[in-house]
Design a protein around this motif. Structure first.
Motif, PDB file in Angstrom:
ATOM      1  N   GLU A  18       0.419  -1.217   0.663  1.00 57.79           N
ATOM      2  CA  GLU A  18      -0.306  -0.031  -0.517  1.00 57.79           C
ATOM      3  C   GLU A  18       0.865   1.186   0.325  1.00 57.79           C
ATOM      4  O   GLU A  18       0.832   2.131  -0.324  1.00 57.79           O
ATOM      5  N   SER A  19       2.283   1.366   0.297  1.00 59.12           N
ATOM      6  CA  SER A  19       2.614   1.892   0.614  1.00 59.12           C
ATOM      7  C   SER A  19       3.292   2.740  -0.453  1.00 59.12           C
ATOM      8  O   SER A  19       4.021   4.078  -0.913  1.00 59.12           O
ATOM      9  N   THR A  20       3.335   1.592  -1.554  1.00 59.78           N
ATOM     10  CA  THR A  20       3.476   1.889  -2.708  1.00 59.78           C
ATOM     11  C   THR A  20       3.408   3.068  -3.664  1.00 59.78           C
ATOM     12  O   THR A  20       3.880   3.782  -4.634  1.00 59.78           O
ATOM     13  N   LEU A  21       2.019   3.590  -3.389  1.00 60.78           N
ATOM     14  CA  LEU A  21       0.870   4.176  -3.913  1.00 60.78           C
ATOM     15  C   LEU A  21       1.217   5.433  -3.554  1.00 60.78           C
ATOM     16  O   LEU A  21       1.322   6.575  -4.531  1.00 60.78           O
ATOM     17  N   TYR A  22       2.518   6.295  -2.949  1.00 63.27           N
ATOM     18  CA  TYR A  22       3.120   7.103  -2.452  1.00 63.27           C
ATOM     19  C   TYR A  22       4.253   7.791  -2.637  1.00 63.27           C
ATOM     20  O   TYR A  22       4.899   7.068  -1.959  1.00 63.27           O
ATOM     21  N   ASN A  23       4.593   8.007  -3.745  1.00 60.80           N
ATOM     22  CA  ASN A  23       5.942   7.863  -4.366  1.00 60.80           C
ATOM     23  C   ASN A  23       6.532   9.794  -3.123  1.00 60.80           C
ATOM     24  O   ASN A  23       5.936  10.269  -3.080  1.00 60.80           O
ATOM     25  N   GLY A  24       8.048   9.179  -2.395  1.00 62.47           N
ATOM     26  CA  GLY A  24       9.036  10.802  -2.176  1.00 62.47           C
ATOM     27  C   GLY A  24       7.900  10.501  -1.017  1.00 62.47           C
ATOM     28  O   GLY A  24       9.081  11.794  -0.248  1.00 62.47           O
ATOM     29  N   LEU A  25       7.543   9.434  -0.169  1.00 56.47           N
ATOM     30  CA  LEU A  25       7.242   9.042   1.142  1.00 56.47           C
ATOM     31  C   LEU A  25       7.627   7.827   2.199  1.00 56.47           C
ATOM     32  O   LEU A  25       8.171   7.963   1.332  1.00 56.47           O
ATOM     33  N   TYR A  26       7.389   8.275   3.199  1.00 56.24           N
ATOM     34  CA  TYR A  26       8.615   7.798   4.116  1.00 56.24           C
ATOM     35  C   TYR A  26       7.692   7.127   4.942  1.00 56.24           C
ATOM     36  O   TYR A  26       6.158   7.537   5.835  1.00 56.24           O
ATOM     37  N   VAL A  27       7.850   6.277   5.605  1.00 58.55           N
ATOM     38  CA  VAL A  27       6.778   4.706   6.305  1.00 58.55           C
ATOM     39  C   VAL A  27       7.082   5.367   7.619  1.00 58.55           C
ATOM     40  O   VAL A  27       8.284   5.317   8.387  1.00 58.55           O
ATOM     41  N   GLY A  28       6.030   5.407   8.610  1.00 58.01           N
ATOM     42  CA  GLY A  28       6.420   5.788  10.393  1.00 58.01           C
ATOM     43  C   GLY A  28       4.831   5.024  10.795  1.00 58.01           C
ATOM     44  O   GLY A  28       4.362   4.816  10.392  1.00 58.01           O
ATOM     45  N   ARG A  29       5.334   4.931  12.442  1.00 55.58           N
ATOM     46  CA  ARG A  29       4.673   4.575  13.176  1.00 55.58           C
ATOM     47  C   ARG A  29       4.500   5.330  14.098  1.00 55.58           C
ATOM     48  O   ARG A  29       5.018   5.861  15.102  1.00 55.58           O
ATOM     49  N   VAL A  30       2.902   6.032  14.234  1.00 59.83           N
ATOM     50  CA  VAL A  30       2.359   6.431  15.684  1.00 59.83           C
ATOM     51  C   VAL A  30       2.517   6.120  16.739  1.00 59.83           C
ATOM     52  O   VAL A  30       1.748   4.831  17.023  1.00 59.83           O
ATOM     53  N   PHE A  31       3.129   6.250  18.344  1.00 61.96           N
ATOM     54  CA  PHE A  31       3.570   5.803  19.218  1.00 61.96           C
ATOM     55  C   PHE A  31       2.833   5.998  19.932  1.00 61.96           C
ATOM     56  O   PHE A  31       2.971   5.586  20.904  1.00 61.96           O
ATOM     57  N   SER A  32       2.501   7.825  20.151  1.00 67.45           N
ATOM     58  CA  SER A  32       2.316   8.620  21.418  1.00 67.45           C
ATOM     59  C   SER A  32       1.673   9.953  20.730  1.00 67.45           C
ATOM     60  O   SER A  32       1.972  10.241  19.481  1.00 67.45           O
ATOM     61  N   GLN A  33       0.836  10.605  21.231  1.00 70.23           N
ATOM     62  CA  GLN A  33      -0.656  12.074  20.656  1.00 70.23           C
ATOM     63  C   GLN A  33      -0.351  12.478  22.123  1.00 70.23           C
ATOM     64  O   GLN A  33      -0.679  12.159  22.348  1.00 70.23           O
ATOM     65  N   ALA A  34      -0.082  14.034  21.949  1.00 74.63           N
ATOM     66  CA  ALA A  34      -0.358  14.722  22.495  1.00 74.63           C
ATOM     67  C   ALA A  34      -0.723  16.073  21.798  1.00 74.63           C
ATOM     68  O   ALA A  34      -0.549  16.897  21.278  1.00 74.63           O
ATOM     69  N   LYS A  35      -2.595  16.424  21.814  1.00 71.01           N
ATOM     70  CA  LYS A  35      -3.192  16.853  20.941  1.00 71.01           C
ATOM     71  C   LYS A  35      -3.119  17.056  20.071  1.00 71.01           C
ATOM     72  O   LYS A  35      -2.724  15.606  19.246  1.00 71.01           O
ATOM     73  N   ASP A  36      -2.110  18.073  19.135  1.00 67.92           N
ATOM     74  CA  ASP A  36      -2.277  17.821  17.568  1.00 67.92           C
ATOM     75  C   ASP A  36      -1.074  17.606  16.875  1.00 67.92           C
ATOM     76  O   ASP A  36       0.027  17.217  15.991  1.00 67.92           O
ATOM     77  N   LEU A  37       0.065  17.350  18.347  1.00 68.77           N
ATOM     78  CA  LEU A  37       1.048  16.816  17.534  1.00 68.77           C
ATOM     79  C   LEU A  37       1.513  14.835  17.896  1.00 68.77           C
ATOM     80  O   LEU A  37       1.013  14.461  18.528  1.00 68.77           O
ATOM     81  N   TYR A  38       2.091  14.580  16.745  1.00 67.66           N
ATOM     82  CA  TYR A  38       2.305  12.841  17.033  1.00 67.66           C
ATOM     83  C   TYR A  38       3.651  12.444  17.020  1.00 67.66           C
ATOM     84  O   TYR A  38       4.727  13.683  16.447  1.00 67.66           O
ATOM     85  N   LYS A  39       4.654  11.616  18.501  1.00 69.40           N
ATOM     86  CA  LYS A  39       5.471  10.496  17.792  1.00 69.40           C
ATOM     87  C   LYS A  39       5.536   9.991  17.505  1.00 69.40           C
ATOM     88  O   LYS A  39       4.682   9.207  16.920  1.00 69.40           O
ATOM     89  N   VAL A  40       6.414  10.002  15.883  1.00 68.48           N
ATOM     90  CA  VAL A  40       6.350   9.355  15.135  1.00 68.48           C
ATOM     91  C   VAL A  40       7.820   8.042  14.773  1.00 68.48           C
ATOM     92  O   VAL A  40       8.764   8.871  15.196  1.00 68.48           O
ATOM     93  N   MET A  41       7.801   6.962  14.988  1.00 66.91           N
ATOM     94  CA  MET A  41       9.245   6.216  14.550  1.00 66.91           C
ATOM     95  C   MET A  41       9.137   5.054  13.219  1.00 66.91           C
ATOM     96  O   MET A  41       8.014   5.178  12.231  1.00 66.91           O
ATOM     97  N   SER A  42      10.362   6.249  12.784  1.00 72.00           N
ATOM     98  CA  SER A  42      10.080   5.646  11.294  1.00 72.00           C
ATOM     99  C   SER A  42      12.173   4.455  11.189  1.00 72.00           C
ATOM    100  O   SER A  42      12.476   4.870  12.120  1.00 72.00           O
ATOM    101  N   GLU A  43      12.694   4.007   9.711  1.00 71.58           N
ATOM    102  CA  GLU A  43      13.671   3.581   9.735  1.00 71.58           C
ATOM    103  C   GLU A  43      14.934   4.771  10.178  1.00 71.58           C
ATOM    104  O   GLU A  43      15.162   4.548  10.692  1.00 71.58           O
ATOM    105  N   GLY A  44      14.798   5.861  10.242  1.00 76.51           N
ATOM    106  CA  GLY A  44      15.675   6.347  10.494  1.00 76.51           C
ATOM    107  C   GLY A  44      15.461   7.064  11.616  1.00 76.51           C
ATOM    108  O   GLY A  44      16.268   7.602  12.732  1.00 76.51           O
TER     109      GLY A  44
END
Length: 359
Positions: A18-44
């Motif tokens: 599914e992620s290949t549908l979005y060229n030029g973007l990177y995958v991350g997973r949301v680990f926590s949320q505080a209001k409108d900000l998200y802590k995300v873990m990615s390969e980097g």
């Protein structure tokens, strides 16, 4: 920070495709949320992120926004100046949903992409089969696989009986018994925790969820409190957050999970015994009350099904039907049901007017 293998975060081949549908973007997973900000873990590594203005404008409901556990598409995979930008949320394999705060009927995703949901219930005064049925109904509809965890077995004087009762309602789900008193008291849940798999805990406060999670993490990360005198316990977790476990797997403990209502419920799985019996009733629309040829009532008379379980099924079914409706909508639905056989609301109004004139 060292690079992260996304598969250890639960990133599957389906999500990769599914992620290949979005060229030029990177995958991350949301680990926590505080209001409108998200802590995300990615390969980097770890980074803070927010949604785009376009995303916010196009989102139709709260459930469209990222939630803890979601896999998202980002404009970067390493921390740089400013926050990363979330452009898309990838399809969820499971989601726990609750009604959003306020008067709106909008729904909010509490946590997503959970593989196994541990339903914790203490084997003391908290043990309640009807509550267990409610949790199972919520768990099955989410898409996650429920596992019942009976905690504090050292406090039970009727362990075998309680285990039999739990198995009688937890159809299709494993039932485990644990105790926090010994070092290996949680060992029964370990086979369910594997690399890349996400687990969550729901259940009454004071049922030992935080204690089990602390044992999995290997430290006192979450505060724990025992049950109060009224056996309700105290809520100790204050925010939703994913935690990577040392031996593989990911765990989430969230205050939102204890506020889940019956927005929807999978009764066909949680009450598969009643569902199967109902298919054998003489009438398709059998209410399982006094109709002739009712297989459900026949099972009750034969001692194969308890009256309490049928009442629990009917109560949860009714709650699921009325959930999200305001008072007037509920009253209208009830009247339609009452006068369904004689033309619904139109005839109900005529009936009411006729009675008024006769006074």
């Amino acid at each position: 920070m060292n690079s992260i293998n996304m598969k250890t975060l639960g990133f599957t081949d389906r999500l990769a495709a599914e992620s290949t549908l979005y060229n030029g973007l990177y995958v991350g997973r949301v680990f926590s949320q505080a209001k409108d900000l998200y802590k995300v873990m990615s390969e980097g590594g770890e980074l803070m992120a927010e949604v785009t203005g376009k995303f916010r404008f196009e989102a139709k409901t709260l459930s469209d926004f990222p939630a803890v556990g979601d896999f998202v598409m980002l404009d970067r995979d390493v921390s740089a100046t400013g926050n990363a930008i979330i452009h898309h949320v990838l399809s969820r394999k499971s989601a726990f949903i609750r009604k959003a705060a306020g008067t709106s009927n909008d729904e909010q995703v509490v946590a997503s992409n959970i593989d196994t949901i541990f339903i914790c219930m203490s084997l003391n005064n908290d043990f309640n089969l009807r509550r267990l049925e409610r949790y199972l109904s919520i768990a099955w509809v989410s898409g996650a696989v429920p596992v019942v965890v009976l905690t504090k077995s050292d406090l039970s004087d009727e362990l075998e009986q309680q285990l039999r009762e739990a198995n009688s309602v937890a159809l299709g789900a494993d039932v485990l018994v644990t105790t926090a008193m010994s070092e290996d008291g949680y060992s029964q849940i370990m086979p369910y925790i594997k690399d890349g798999r996400t687990i969550a805990f729901i259940g009454s406060s004071g049922a030992g969820k935080s204690t089990l999670i602390n044992r999995l993490i290997g430290g006192e990360r979450l505060d724990t409190n025992g049950l109060r005198n009224d056996d309700k316990g105290r809520h100790t977790t204050t925010r939703r957050e994913l935690v990577l476990l040392k031996n593989g797997g990911i765990v989430i403990d969230t205050p939102g999970m204890r506020e889940l209502g019956i927005e929807s419920a999978n009764l066909s799985k949680a009450f598969s015994d009643i569902d199967e019996l109902a298919s054998m009733c003489k009438f398709r629309d059998c209410t399982h009350a006094k109709e002739p040829g009712c297989a459900v009532q026949k099972a009750i008379c034969a001692g194969k099904l308890s009256v309490e379980r049928l009442l629990s099924y009917q109560k949860i079914k009714k709650e699921a039907k009325y959930n999200g409706l305001d008072f007037k909508q509920i009253e209208t639905m009830k009247l339609n049901e009452m006068f369904g056989g004689v033309g619904g609301m139109k005839n109900a109004r005529k009936f009411a007017k006729g009675n008024h004139r006769g006074r």
